[in-house]
Design an enzyme around this catalytic site. Structure first.
Site, PDB file in Angstrom:
ATOM      1  N   LYS A  44       0.843  -1.203   0.000  1.00 24.07           N
ATOM      2  CA  LYS A  44       0.000   0.000   0.000  1.00 24.07           C
ATOM      3  C   LYS A  44       0.878   1.252   0.000  1.00 24.07           C
ATOM      4  O   LYS A  44       2.079   1.174   0.282  1.00 24.07           O
ATOM      5  CB  LYS A  44      -0.915  -0.021   1.224  1.00 24.07           C
ATOM      6  CG  LYS A  44      -0.160   0.085   2.549  1.00 24.07           C
ATOM      7  CD  LYS A  44      -1.076  -0.204   3.731  1.00 24.07           C
ATOM      8  CE  LYS A  44      -0.311  -0.092   5.036  1.00 24.07           C
ATOM      9  NZ  LYS A  44      -1.088  -0.642   6.161  1.00 24.07           N
ATOM     10  N   TYR A 274      16.128  30.819   5.733  1.00 27.69           N
ATOM     11  CA  TYR A 274      14.920  31.487   6.248  1.00 27.69           C
ATOM     12  C   TYR A 274      14.964  31.605   7.762  1.00 27.69           C
ATOM     13  O   TYR A 274      15.329  30.645   8.459  1.00 27.69           O
ATOM     14  CB  TYR A 274      13.684  30.649   5.917  1.00 27.69           C
ATOM     15  CG  TYR A 274      13.194  30.735   4.490  1.00 27.69           C
ATOM     16  CD1 TYR A 274      12.876  31.959   3.914  1.00 27.69           C
ATOM     17  CD2 TYR A 274      13.000  29.573   3.747  1.00 27.69           C
ATOM     18  CE1 TYR A 274      12.384  32.021   2.609  1.00 27.69           C
ATOM     19  CE2 TYR A 274      12.505  29.631   2.454  1.00 27.69           C
ATOM     20  CZ  TYR A 274      12.202  30.855   1.889  1.00 27.69           C
ATOM     21  OH  TYR A 274      11.716  30.901   0.611  1.00 27.69           O
TER      22      TYR A 274
HETATM   23  C1  LIG Z   1      -0.319  -1.695   6.769  1.00 24.72           C
HETATM   24  C2  LIG Z   1      -0.906  -2.924   7.294  1.00 24.72           C
HETATM   25  C3  LIG Z   1      -0.082  -4.043   7.539  1.00 24.72           C
HETATM   26  C4  LIG Z   1       1.432  -4.004   7.441  1.00 24.72           C
HETATM   27  O1  LIG Z   1       1.912  -3.399   8.606  1.00 24.72           O
HETATM   28  P1  LIG Z   1       3.493  -3.347   8.915  1.00 24.72           P
HETATM   29  O2  LIG Z   1       3.592  -2.782  10.277  1.00 24.72           O
HETATM   30  O3  LIG Z   1       4.066  -2.401   7.907  1.00 24.72           O
HETATM   31  O4  LIG Z   1       4.010  -4.711   8.774  1.00 24.72           O
HETATM   32  C5  LIG Z   1      -0.699  -5.214   7.949  1.00 24.72           C
HETATM   33  N1  LIG Z   1      -2.043  -5.275   8.110  1.00 24.72           N
HETATM   34  C6  LIG Z   1      -2.851  -4.214   7.888  1.00 24.72           C
HETATM   35  C7  LIG Z   1      -4.307  -4.341   8.109  1.00 24.72           C
HETATM   36  C8  LIG Z   1      -2.311  -3.005   7.477  1.00 24.72           C
HETATM   37  O5  LIG Z   1      -3.116  -1.962   7.270  1.00 24.72           O
END
Ligand SMILES: *Cc1c(COP(=O)(O)O)cnc(C)c1O
Length: 383
Positions: A44, A274
């Site tokens: 994702k 800045y």
């Molecule tokens: C993002 C996510 C993961 C992966 O999590 P990590 O901590 O990056 O391993 C697993 N399960 C769900 C439901 C997620 O949203």
């Protein structure tokens, strides 16, 4: 050694994605789980900034069984690039996306009856039975059917004839944190009883899964028959795994580099950048590099982080601006215009881990790599 460069026609600022490290991390995870446990490689958010398409292609080649995305639109992107493995949409779907989920063979999680209705209708229209994974909230308090309201939900599910419950899943709130061990144990227990309840209601889910990266490393006894690693695939672990985790062979996948575009001497007493937040305490050689907070080099790192130039650390001085960052390179011997500057990752013997930048900026390594901006081209290396 760093052997990458930026693509022609671009400003010389790039993120190097080491696909060998990605593959190696995948096999580290495989070696920690039992044979037969399926891996949903979580890609994702553009694979936490590493490029979902490139990472998914390589992980598919290495044997990833499933892919996990947050949104259906991310799953559609993977399908477009030729990924054929099952894809789980971890944040569910919205009503207008039901037909697309079916058409692209995406498996959404479900947590609300009105949305299931839309999916059931779309599946019936397409003349198929579609798979879903039911998301159970066992103690995170976020998305999912509450573990103590599952019986009603399972009852109500029975009337949807075009939906098949292929999996049950839950998500740990703090599997990395020993001080929250009671909660994690409660979550595991609640999830097991939810599995029994679904079976008692006549469902036969193929998959039960709960473990994210932290769960895989901290609770190997509770992995079910599927795991969902994200961060560890990308070699991010120091701030997401239990503090007791030792050197574990995980290798960072992303590094970020740029080149010096301007070098100049400034006299003692002059201020830099800045807001006059830095004053030269001596005559100083300062370098400007073409990367800023729009590229994900967080403004919170101003005056606090360092970079690697010619095998030395050089401090960031003054405020990081949107497109430019200033370094003090007075003590970098032989420094020249065009020198490579490593802002994240390894260069030679030195390293700046994402976890370190995250700590300085008061955030998590994930936010550092996710935040590397779209205008920073990704350059891939593999054997
Ligand atoms: C993002 C996510 C993961 C992966 O999590 P990590 O901590 O990056 O391993 C697993 N399960 C769900 C439901 C997620 O949203």
């Amino acid at each position: 050694m760093l052997d990458s460069n930026h693509p022609a026609g671009h400003r010389p600022t790039w993120a190097h994605i080491d696909l060998e490290a990605l593959a190696s991390n995948f096999h580290v995870i495989k070696s920690r789980i039992n044979e037969g446990v399926k891996v949903i490689a979580v890609v994702k958010a553009n694979a936490y900034g590493h490029s979902a398409v490139e990472c998914a292609r390589r992980l598919a080649h290495e044997g990833a069984d499933w892919f996990g995305v947050a949104l259906p639109e991310e799953g559609i992107g993977l399908r477009r690039s030729g990924i054929t493995q099952p894809i789980l949409c971890l944040a569910g779907f919205w009503e207008g996306q039901a037909a697309a989920c079916i058409q692209k063979r995406l498996v959404p999680i479900i947590y609300r009856l009105d949305l299931i209705e839309a999916l059931d209708t779309a599946a019936r229209d397409a003349g198929i039975i579609t798979d879903v994974h039911v998301k159970i909230d066992t103690g995170m308090g976020r998305l999912g059917v509450r573990f103590d309201e599952v019986a009603e939900f399972a009852d109500a599910l029975k009337r949807f004839e075009n939906i098949r419950v292929d999996g049950l899943m839950t998500h740990f709130a703090a599997a990395d944190d020993p001080t929250c061990e009671t909660l994690t144990e409660d979550q595991i227990e609640r999830f097991e009883s939810v599995g029994r309840l679904f079976r008692a209601h006549g469902f036969a889910p193929r998959y039960l899964h709960s473990a994210n990266s932290a769960g895989i490393f901290s609770h190997p006894e509770a992995l079910g028959n599927m795991v969902r690693p994200g961060g560890v695939l990308y070699g991010l672990w120091r701030d997401i795994l239990p503090p007791s985790t030792e050197n574990n062979k995980l290798r960072p996948v992303m590094s970020v580099h740029s080149r010096i575009m301007m070098l100049k001497w400034v006299p003692q007493g002059e201020t830099i950048g800045y807001g006059c937040t830095f004053e030269a305490s001596r005559k100083s050689l300062v370098a400007t590099v073409p990367i800023g907070y729009d590229d994900g080099y967080l403004r919170g790192l101003s005056n606090r982080s360092h970079v690697i130039v010619r095998g030395r650390y050089a401090p960031v001085v003054g405020r990081i601006s949107m497109d430019l960052t200033i370094l003090d390179v007075t003590s970098v011997e032989g420094v020249e215009l065009g020198d490579t500057v490593t802002l994240l990752g390894r260069n030679g013997d030195l390293e700046i881990p994402a976890e370190e930048l995250a700590r300085i900026a008061g955030t998590l390594s994930y936010e550092v790599t996710c935040g590397i901006g779209e205008r920073v081209p990704r350059v891939y290396s593999s054997k």
